[in-house]
Write a protein that holds these residues in place. Structure first.
Motif, mmCIF file in Angstrom:
data_model
loop_
_atom_site.group_PDB
_atom_site.id
_atom_site.type_symbol
_atom_site.label_atom_id
_atom_site.label_comp_id
_atom_site.label_asym_id
_atom_site.label_seq_id
_atom_site.Cartn_x
_atom_site.Cartn_y
_atom_site.Cartn_z
ATOM 1 N N ALA A 121 7.226 -31.397 8.840
ATOM 2 C CA ALA A 121 6.664 -32.247 7.781
ATOM 3 C C ALA A 121 5.268 -31.755 7.431
ATOM 4 C CB ALA A 121 6.592 -33.700 8.241
ATOM 5 N N TRP A 122 4.934 -31.796 6.142
ATOM 6 C CA TRP A 122 3.596 -31.443 5.640
ATOM 7 C C TRP A 122 2.791 -32.708 5.373
ATOM 8 C CZ3 TRP A 122 1.754 -26.513 5.075
ATOM 9 C CH2 TRP A 122 2.681 -25.462 5.055
ATOM 10 N N SER A 123 1.494 -32.659 5.689
ATOM 11 C CA SER A 123 0.612 -33.732 5.240
ATOM 12 C C SER A 123 0.434 -33.629 3.726
ATOM 13 C CB SER A 123 -0.743 -33.634 5.948
ATOM 14 O OG SER A 123 -1.398 -32.430 5.585
ATOM 15 N N PRO A 124 0.081 -34.734 3.050
ATOM 16 C CA PRO A 124 -0.001 -34.705 1.580
ATOM 17 C C PRO A 124 -1.055 -33.742 1.044
ATOM 18 C CG PRO A 124 -0.818 -36.803 2.451
ATOM 19 C CD PRO A 124 -0.175 -36.080 3.595
ATOM 20 N N LEU A 127 10.702 -36.304 10.558
ATOM 21 C CA LEU A 127 9.361 -36.874 10.524
ATOM 22 C C LEU A 127 8.783 -36.691 9.123
ATOM 23 C CD1 LEU A 127 7.117 -34.631 12.874
ATOM 24 C CD2 LEU A 127 9.186 -33.878 11.794
ATOM 25 N N VAL A 128 7.860 -37.581 8.750
ATOM 26 C CA VAL A 128 7.312 -37.540 7.392
ATOM 27 C C VAL A 128 5.920 -38.169 7.400
ATOM 28 C CG1 VAL A 128 8.412 -39.746 6.736
ATOM 29 C CG2 VAL A 128 7.800 -38.090 4.959
ATOM 30 N N TYR A 129 5.004 -37.540 6.652
ATOM 31 C CA TYR A 129 3.661 -38.098 6.502
ATOM 32 C C TYR A 129 3.640 -39.144 5.393
ATOM 33 C CZ TYR A 129 1.079 -34.693 9.405
ATOM 34 O OH TYR A 129 0.569 -33.952 10.437
ATOM 35 N N SER A 130 2.723 -40.091 5.517
ATOM 36 C CA SER A 130 2.460 -41.026 4.421
ATOM 37 C C SER A 130 1.989 -40.238 3.203
ATOM 38 C CB SER A 130 1.369 -42.020 4.827
ATOM 39 O OG SER A 130 0.816 -42.635 3.680
ATOM 40 N N PRO A 131 2.445 -40.604 1.977
ATOM 41 C CA PRO A 131 1.992 -39.871 0.785
ATOM 42 C C PRO A 131 0.525 -40.096 0.463
ATOM 43 C CG PRO A 131 3.382 -41.731 0.152
ATOM 44 C CD PRO A 131 3.428 -41.651 1.654
ATOM 45 N N ASP A 167 -2.013 -41.182 3.040
ATOM 46 C CA ASP A 167 -2.951 -41.023 4.156
ATOM 47 C C ASP A 167 -2.536 -39.817 4.991
ATOM 48 O OD1 ASP A 167 -4.557 -41.150 6.368
ATOM 49 O OD2 ASP A 167 -4.422 -43.327 6.575
ATOM 50 N N PRO A 168 -3.303 -38.720 4.909
ATOM 51 C CA PRO A 168 -2.910 -37.512 5.642
ATOM 52 C C PRO A 168 -2.956 -37.658 7.156
ATOM 53 C CG PRO A 168 -5.051 -37.201 4.582
ATOM 54 C CD PRO A 168 -4.535 -38.527 4.117
ATOM 55 N N ARG A 169 -3.440 -38.818 7.639
ATOM 56 C CA ARG A 169 -3.453 -39.033 9.092
ATOM 57 C C ARG A 169 -2.163 -39.676 9.591
ATOM 58 N NH1 ARG A 169 -9.036 -39.279 11.284
ATOM 59 N NH2 ARG A 169 -8.133 -40.293 13.095
ATOM 60 N N VAL A 170 -1.472 -40.399 8.714
ATOM 61 C CA VAL A 170 -0.358 -41.248 9.181
ATOM 62 C C VAL A 170 0.959 -40.488 9.122
ATOM 63 C CG1 VAL A 170 0.937 -43.361 8.759
ATOM 64 C CG2 VAL A 170 -1.555 -43.353 8.516
ATOM 65 N N LEU A 171 1.637 -40.444 10.282
ATOM 66 C CA LEU A 171 2.896 -39.722 10.432
ATOM 67 C C LEU A 171 3.957 -40.666 10.986
ATOM 68 C CD1 LEU A 171 4.302 -36.840 10.500
ATOM 69 C CD2 LEU A 171 3.612 -36.754 12.903
ATOM 70 N N PHE A 172 5.137 -40.657 10.357
ATOM 71 C CA PHE A 172 6.272 -41.444 10.828
ATOM 72 C C PHE A 172 7.302 -40.499 11.453
ATOM 73 C CE2 PHE A 172 4.520 -43.487 7.043
ATOM 74 C CZ PHE A 172 4.153 -44.717 7.571
ATOM 75 N N THR A 173 7.852 -40.884 12.592
ATOM 76 C CA THR A 173 8.791 -40.013 13.302
ATOM 77 C C THR A 173 10.028 -40.810 13.715
ATOM 78 O OG1 THR A 173 7.750 -40.500 15.440
ATOM 79 C CG2 THR A 173 6.896 -38.609 14.217
ATOM 80 N N ALA A 174 11.190 -40.150 13.674
ATOM 81 C CA ALA A 174 12.460 -40.778 14.057
ATOM 82 C C ALA A 174 13.043 -40.024 15.238
ATOM 83 C CB ALA A 174 13.434 -40.737 12.884
ATOM 84 N N SER A 175 13.542 -40.766 16.211
ATOM 85 C CA SER A 175 13.987 -40.120 17.451
ATOM 86 C C SER A 175 15.335 -40.643 17.938
ATOM 87 C CB SER A 175 12.937 -40.335 18.546
ATOM 88 O OG SER A 175 13.416 -39.924 19.811
ATOM 89 N N SER A 177 8.593 -44.263 1.217
ATOM 90 C CA SER A 177 8.697 -44.529 -0.216
ATOM 91 C C SER A 177 7.494 -43.940 -0.947
ATOM 92 C CB SER A 177 8.776 -46.032 -0.466
ATOM 93 O OG SER A 177 7.605 -46.678 0.016
ATOM 94 N N PRO A 178 7.665 -43.590 -2.237
ATOM 95 C CA PRO A 178 6.553 -43.001 -2.991
ATOM 96 C C PRO A 178 5.321 -43.906 -3.072
ATOM 97 C CG PRO A 178 8.619 -42.649 -4.150
ATOM 98 C CD PRO A 178 8.926 -43.562 -3.007
ATOM 99 N N ASP A 179 5.530 -45.234 -2.996
ATOM 100 C CA ASP A 179 4.379 -46.147 -3.036
ATOM 101 C C ASP A 179 3.721 -46.308 -1.661
ATOM 102 O OD1 ASP A 179 6.153 -47.772 -1.658
ATOM 103 O OD2 ASP A 179 6.413 -49.225 -3.288
ATOM 104 N N GLY A 180 4.307 -45.679 -0.644
ATOM 105 C CA GLY A 180 3.718 -45.727 0.690
ATOM 106 C C GLY A 180 3.874 -47.063 1.397
#
Length: 321
Positions: A165-168, A206-210, A212-220, A252-255
């Motif tokens: 995943a890339w940060s925004p 895994l995916v970053y928030s669109p 906030d470049p600090r926030v990362l969501f991960t699925a396991s 989601s695109p709206d974060g």
């Protein structure tokens, strides 16, 4: 916020559908949905009615991942045959073929500017970065081996990299491994920064928030979705509710929300302000390998869309509002 079912396509492929992403709209056409399957094909679908636009062949084993360039002109598919095929979305002409050793091509993502394609390197314990203007390999981001006594081969000390995943802002790249470790890299300096701990089974998505470049969501596979401060190395929250492995996550695109798919056959919508599941969709009859929110843009003002794909060979399309 809620999801409403719009349409499902049964037997969208001849075998399990493992990968899904949206191709952004261009000046000449609306966005398209791109799917990849164990049947060795990639298919493009019209975004509102899921009518099949075309089928692309070219792989000789199942397609593990698909990715779309942010400008909507190019897309890529990676396969268990260890090849990445980069193609022109509108003409289907092959733009580049990238080859890797066996089991070293997994999930792929273009960076936000579209100048680099990152490929999760599986057994190489690395992420490969390809320049999209020349299709040369420009960097290999290797995950350092853990400190301490020299591990035996049986301990699986090398990280098997499944997801990227890339940060925004394009400055950070995170990758998820089979053992549950998440590794974060500083891309401009091609430097490993740190691991994020907390999962104890494979992190397949895994995916970053669109925003906030600090926030990362991960699925396991451990059944949990984690929300990290990826810079501060902190686990901010855990979202639980799926009855089995969580195979995919998208934001989601709206974060404001994330969607997840699981081997419990469900798609869940999570409200990030509450960090809770607010809806469960049970369209699929087998495990759900991919979820993808449609990016904003184009002339299509019909609001948000979410797509999901499954081992049951079907695609489902939902309205997100």
């Amino acid at each position: 916020m809620k999801l409403g079912g719009i349409k499902s396509v049964e037997n969208a492929h001849d075998d399990s559908v493992w990968a899904v992403t949206w191709v952004p709209a261009t000046a000449n056409r609306p966005p398209l949905l791109l799917t990849g399957s164990l049947d060795e094909t990639v298919r493009l679908w019209r975004s509102d009615d899921l009518l099949l636009d075309r089928t692309n062949t070219g792989h000789c084993l199942g397609v593990a991942s698909v990715a779309a360039h942010p400008l909507g002109s190019l897309a890529a598919s990676s396969s268990l045959d260890s090849f990445v095929r980069v193609f022109d979305v509108d003409s289907n002409a092959t733009v580049a073929t990238l080859e890797a050793p066996p089991s070293e091509v997994w999930q792929m993502r273009f960076d936000p500017k579209g100048s680099i394609l990152a490929v999760a390197g599986g057994g190489s314990a690395s992420v490969k970065l390809w320049d999209t203007s020349t299709w040369e390999l420009v960097a290999t981001l290797s995950i350092p081996r853990p400190e301490g006594p020299k591990p035996t081969d049986k301990s699986g000390s090398k990280k098997f990299v499944l997801s990227v995943a890339w940060s925004p802002d394009g400055k950070r790249l995170a990758c998820g491994s089979m053992d549950g470790t998440i590794s974060v890299f500083d891309v401009p300096r091609a430097k490993f920064l740190h691991h994020l701990e907390g999962h104890f089974m494979a992190v397949r998505s895994l995916v970053y928030s669109p925003y906030d470049p600090r926030v990362l969501f991960t699925a396991s596979d451990d059944g949990n979705i984690h929300m990290y401060d990826a810079e501060g190395k902190a686990l901010v929250g855990t979202m639980s509710g799926h009855a089995s492995w969580v195979l995919c996550v998208d934001v989601s695109p709206d974060g404001a929300a994330i969607a997840s798919g699981s081997s419990d056959r469900s798609v869940r919508l999570w409200d990030l302000s509450m960090r809770a599941s607010v809806q469960t969709m049970s369209n699929h009859t087998d495990q759900v390998w991919g979820v993808a929110f449609r990016p904003p843009g184009g002339t299509d003002a019909r609001g948000g869309r979410l797509a999901s794909v499954s081992d049951d060979k079907s695609i489902s399309l939902y309205d997100y509002s």
